[in-house]
Design a protein around this motif. Structure first.
Motif, mmCIF file in Angstrom:
data_model
loop_
_atom_site.group_PDB
_atom_site.id
_atom_site.type_symbol
_atom_site.label_atom_id
_atom_site.label_comp_id
_atom_site.label_asym_id
_atom_site.label_seq_id
_atom_site.Cartn_x
_atom_site.Cartn_y
_atom_site.Cartn_z
ATOM 1 N N GLY A 1 28.959 43.921 27.623
ATOM 2 C CA GLY A 1 29.039 43.835 29.079
ATOM 3 C C GLY A 1 30.420 43.434 29.552
ATOM 4 N N ILE A 2 31.021 42.465 28.880
ATOM 5 C CA ILE A 2 32.357 42.016 29.247
ATOM 6 C C ILE A 2 33.367 43.152 29.077
ATOM 7 C CG2 ILE A 2 34.245 40.465 28.592
ATOM 8 C CD1 ILE A 2 32.053 38.397 27.858
ATOM 9 N N GLU A 3 33.297 43.861 27.948
ATOM 10 C CA GLU A 3 34.241 44.960 27.685
ATOM 11 C C GLU A 3 34.071 46.081 28.705
ATOM 12 O OE1 GLU A 3 36.763 45.255 25.733
ATOM 13 O OE2 GLU A 3 36.499 43.286 24.820
ATOM 14 N N ARG A 4 32.836 46.376 29.072
ATOM 15 C CA ARG A 4 32.569 47.435 30.052
ATOM 16 C C ARG A 4 33.193 47.069 31.405
ATOM 17 N NH1 ARG A 4 27.742 47.636 28.967
ATOM 18 N NH2 ARG A 4 26.823 46.354 30.614
ATOM 19 N N CYS A 5 33.019 45.817 31.815
ATOM 20 C CA CYS A 5 33.566 45.382 33.106
ATOM 21 C C CYS A 5 35.093 45.325 33.070
ATOM 22 C CB CYS A 5 33.001 44.019 33.469
ATOM 23 S SG CYS A 5 31.215 44.004 33.749
ATOM 24 N N LEU A 6 35.651 44.883 31.954
ATOM 25 C CA LEU A 6 37.108 44.820 31.828
ATOM 26 C C LEU A 6 37.728 46.208 31.840
ATOM 27 C CD1 LEU A 6 37.664 42.045 29.139
ATOM 28 C CD2 LEU A 6 38.422 41.982 31.524
ATOM 29 N N ARG B 1 41.494 49.903 34.850
ATOM 30 C CA ARG B 1 41.782 51.186 35.499
ATOM 31 C C ARG B 1 41.992 51.032 37.002
ATOM 32 N NH1 ARG B 1 37.546 52.832 32.016
ATOM 33 N NH2 ARG B 1 36.091 53.212 33.725
ATOM 34 N N GLY B 2 42.078 49.782 37.485
ATOM 35 C CA GLY B 2 42.401 49.539 38.887
ATOM 36 C C GLY B 2 41.224 49.213 39.779
ATOM 37 N N TRP B 3 40.000 49.158 39.233
ATOM 38 C CA TRP B 3 38.849 48.779 40.045
ATOM 39 C C TRP B 3 38.905 47.276 40.344
ATOM 40 C CZ3 TRP B 3 34.317 51.916 41.194
ATOM 41 C CH2 TRP B 3 34.473 53.245 40.836
ATOM 42 N N ARG C 1 38.325 34.927 32.610
ATOM 43 C CA ARG C 1 39.486 34.484 31.838
ATOM 44 C C ARG C 1 40.293 35.677 31.331
ATOM 45 N NH1 ARG C 1 41.164 33.810 26.845
ATOM 46 N NH2 ARG C 1 39.290 34.744 25.955
ATOM 47 N N ARG C 2 39.602 36.690 30.834
ATOM 48 C CA ARG C 2 40.292 37.867 30.300
ATOM 49 C C ARG C 2 40.802 38.777 31.419
ATOM 50 N NH1 ARG C 2 36.076 39.787 25.741
ATOM 51 N NH2 ARG C 2 37.579 41.500 25.549
ATOM 52 N N LEU C 3 40.105 38.774 32.544
ATOM 53 C CA LEU C 3 40.534 39.565 33.696
ATOM 54 C C LEU C 3 41.892 39.100 34.202
ATOM 55 C CD1 LEU C 3 39.794 41.575 36.092
ATOM 56 C CD2 LEU C 3 38.827 39.554 37.225
ATOM 57 N N LYS C 4 42.084 37.769 34.272
ATOM 58 C CA LYS C 4 43.329 37.213 34.801
ATOM 59 C C LYS C 4 44.526 37.542 33.910
ATOM 60 C CE LYS C 4 40.611 33.602 36.926
ATOM 61 N NZ LYS C 4 40.064 32.247 36.769
ATOM 62 N N ALA C 5 44.260 37.840 32.647
ATOM 63 C CA ALA C 5 45.348 38.187 31.727
ATOM 64 C C ALA C 5 45.782 39.645 31.861
ATOM 65 C CB ALA C 5 44.920 37.907 30.288
ATOM 66 N N LEU C 6 44.975 40.445 32.571
ATOM 67 C CA LEU C 6 45.346 41.848 32.768
ATOM 68 C C LEU C 6 46.460 41.948 33.808
ATOM 69 C CD1 LEU C 6 41.859 43.636 32.976
ATOM 70 C CD2 LEU C 6 43.464 43.691 31.060
ATOM 71 N N PRO C 7 47.514 42.690 33.546
ATOM 72 C CA PRO C 7 48.567 42.846 34.564
ATOM 73 C C PRO C 7 48.033 43.576 35.790
ATOM 74 C CG PRO C 7 48.936 44.327 32.702
ATOM 75 C CD PRO C 7 47.817 43.430 32.298
ATOM 76 N N ARG C 8 48.379 43.056 36.954
ATOM 77 C CA ARG C 8 48.041 43.669 38.249
ATOM 78 C C ARG C 8 46.548 43.674 38.559
ATOM 79 N NH1 ARG C 8 51.811 46.576 35.820
ATOM 80 N NH2 ARG C 8 50.329 48.129 35.067
ATOM 81 N N SER C 9 45.746 42.925 37.825
ATOM 82 C CA SER C 9 44.317 42.866 38.154
ATOM 83 C C SER C 9 44.107 42.059 39.424
ATOM 84 C CB SER C 9 43.523 42.240 37.007
ATOM 85 O OG SER C 9 43.948 40.902 36.785
ATOM 86 N N ARG C 10 43.071 42.430 40.193
ATOM 87 C CA ARG C 10 42.708 41.727 41.415
ATOM 88 C C ARG C 10 41.194 41.609 41.459
ATOM 89 N NH1 ARG C 10 45.330 45.093 46.104
ATOM 90 N NH2 ARG C 10 44.514 46.796 44.817
ATOM 91 N N TRP C 11 40.676 40.598 42.170
ATOM 92 C CA TRP C 11 39.240 40.383 42.150
ATOM 93 C C TRP C 11 38.792 39.613 43.393
ATOM 94 C CZ3 TRP C 11 42.913 38.220 39.125
ATOM 95 C CH2 TRP C 11 43.074 36.833 39.167
ATOM 96 N N GLY D 1 48.384 37.335 45.931
ATOM 97 C CA GLY D 1 47.590 38.397 46.549
ATOM 98 C C GLY D 1 46.597 39.039 45.605
ATOM 99 N N ARG D 2 46.184 38.310 44.574
ATOM 100 C CA ARG D 2 45.265 38.880 43.580
ATOM 101 C C ARG D 2 43.826 38.440 43.792
ATOM 102 N NH1 ARG D 2 47.935 37.989 37.715
ATOM 103 N NH2 ARG D 2 46.050 39.149 37.134
ATOM 104 N N LEU D 3 43.585 37.513 44.693
ATOM 105 C CA LEU D 3 42.263 36.912 44.824
ATOM 106 C C LEU D 3 41.819 36.833 46.281
ATOM 107 C CD1 LEU D 3 39.823 35.104 43.887
ATOM 108 C CD2 LEU D 3 41.408 33.167 43.982
#
Length: 330
Positions: free
Chosen positions: A222-227, A232-234, A250-260, A285-287
């Motif tokens: 599940g974590i890998e699917r969401c990451l 891919r920019g979602w 935790r892993r999302l924040k390590a992705l460059p240019r990720s936003r949530w 501007g990521r959150l």
């Protein structure tokens, strides 16, 4: 509220005091400097803080920062050598207000009568301080674990950086009522951060179950699917509450240019103050911190099963305008 140190061991108390009228009376900030430059009043406050151990052997004045209009102080209280130390943080806070105002006015600072830090003292028993420095509202938190203590230390050390982030990005640190085409108009929405994230056409709801924690096949999948979608920019919309969701975050924040978008299962309090980590993401501007509850609908900070279910239902509706959007669940 008494803490007999002989039985309970070391304790950590995190105090926050605000200057009356939020005047910038304690210090001034200089870009590039890690510490504020103290005013004369700020120097007197620092001297009282630094002199605590000499006044009571059980005290250690630990982390501190004197911002222009408020102070954050971490007090360590430890058992005395072979003696019990009864300590009431309310008594200490009242004494600290009096002592620092007395010092700022040039008066002599003394400890509480009899050295008792658990005994309330009436106003008439203290000499009146020469200046009025503080608001009479203040806050205290007790650190009950190493994780909470570490968060408090980081919060104090990062306060100057947080202030500059707020100065440079005031719109992202303003808690406000939100209206947006993707938000149900009948619901009271409030938030802090970059609200333009709601205009992203690739919002997707992340809901990872507690029954599939990290390390389990279902949890890791599940974590890998969401990451994969985030890479891919979602833009994920998530409460980040379950163990798997926290690992995903935790892993999302390590992705460059990720936003949530972080959904809250309670109403955001009027004086919502983000953590140091959240402040960094807000400034970049990521959150977007988003709540589908008014402060009167759900008690601030109180996480309930009912609140989580309502939060997830509204998150799913927020992400539903396009039926082609995937859902990340476990």
């Amino acid at each position: 509220m008494k803490f007999p140190m002989k039985q309970t061991g070391m304790r950590f108390f995190f105090f926050t005091f605000g200057v009356e009228g939020r005047r910038e009376a304690l210090s001034r900030l200089v870009r590039g400097e890690k510490r504020p430059v103290l005013s004369e009043a700020g120097e007197r406050v620092r001297e009282v803080w630094a002199g605590l151990h000499g006044m009571e052997a059980a005290f250690t004045a630990s982390e501190w920062v004197l911002m222009p209009d408020h102070a954050h102080l971490l007090l360590v209280v430890r058992p005395g050598a072979g003696r019990e130390v009864a300590f009431n943080p309310l008594v200490f806070a009242h004494w600290f207000l009096w002592a620092t105002e007395t010092a700022a006015g040039g008066g002599k600072v003394v400890g509480p009568p009899g050295g008792r830090w658990d005994r309330y003292v009436s106003v008439g028993e203290w000499p009146a301080p020469a200046v009025r420095l503080w608001e009479r509202e203040w806050w205290v938190d007790v650190a009950l674990g190493s994780r909470q203590l570490g968060a408090i230390r980081r919060y104090i050390r990062g306060n100057v950086a947080r202030r500059w982030w707020k100065v440079d990005h005031p719109d992202r640190f303003a808690l406000r009522r939100l209206r947006h085409p993707v938000l149900e108009p009948a619901v009271t929405w409030s938030g802090m951060g970059d609200a333009t994230l709601l205009s992203n056409p690739f919002l997707y709801h992340v809901r990872l179950s507690r029954s599939a924690p990290p390390g389990s096949p279902a949890g890791d999948a599940g974590i890998e699917r969401c990451l994969g979608l985030a890479a891919r920019g979602w833009v994920p919309v998530c409460g980040f509450l379950s163990e798997a969701e926290r690992e995903f975050g935790r892993r999302l924040k390590a992705l460059p240019r990720s936003r949530w978008v972080r959904m809250a299962p309670y109403g955001l309090p009027a004086r919502y103050d983000p953590s140091l980590e959240d402040s960094r993401w807000l400034a970049e501007g990521r959150l977007l911190v988003l709540s589908p509850f008014g402060a009167e609908e759900r008690e601030p900070w109180k996480v309930t099963r009912e609140g989580c279910l309502a939060m997830n239902a509204r998150a799913a509706e927020l992400c539903a305008p396009s039926t082609r959007r995937p859902r990340c669940r476990s």
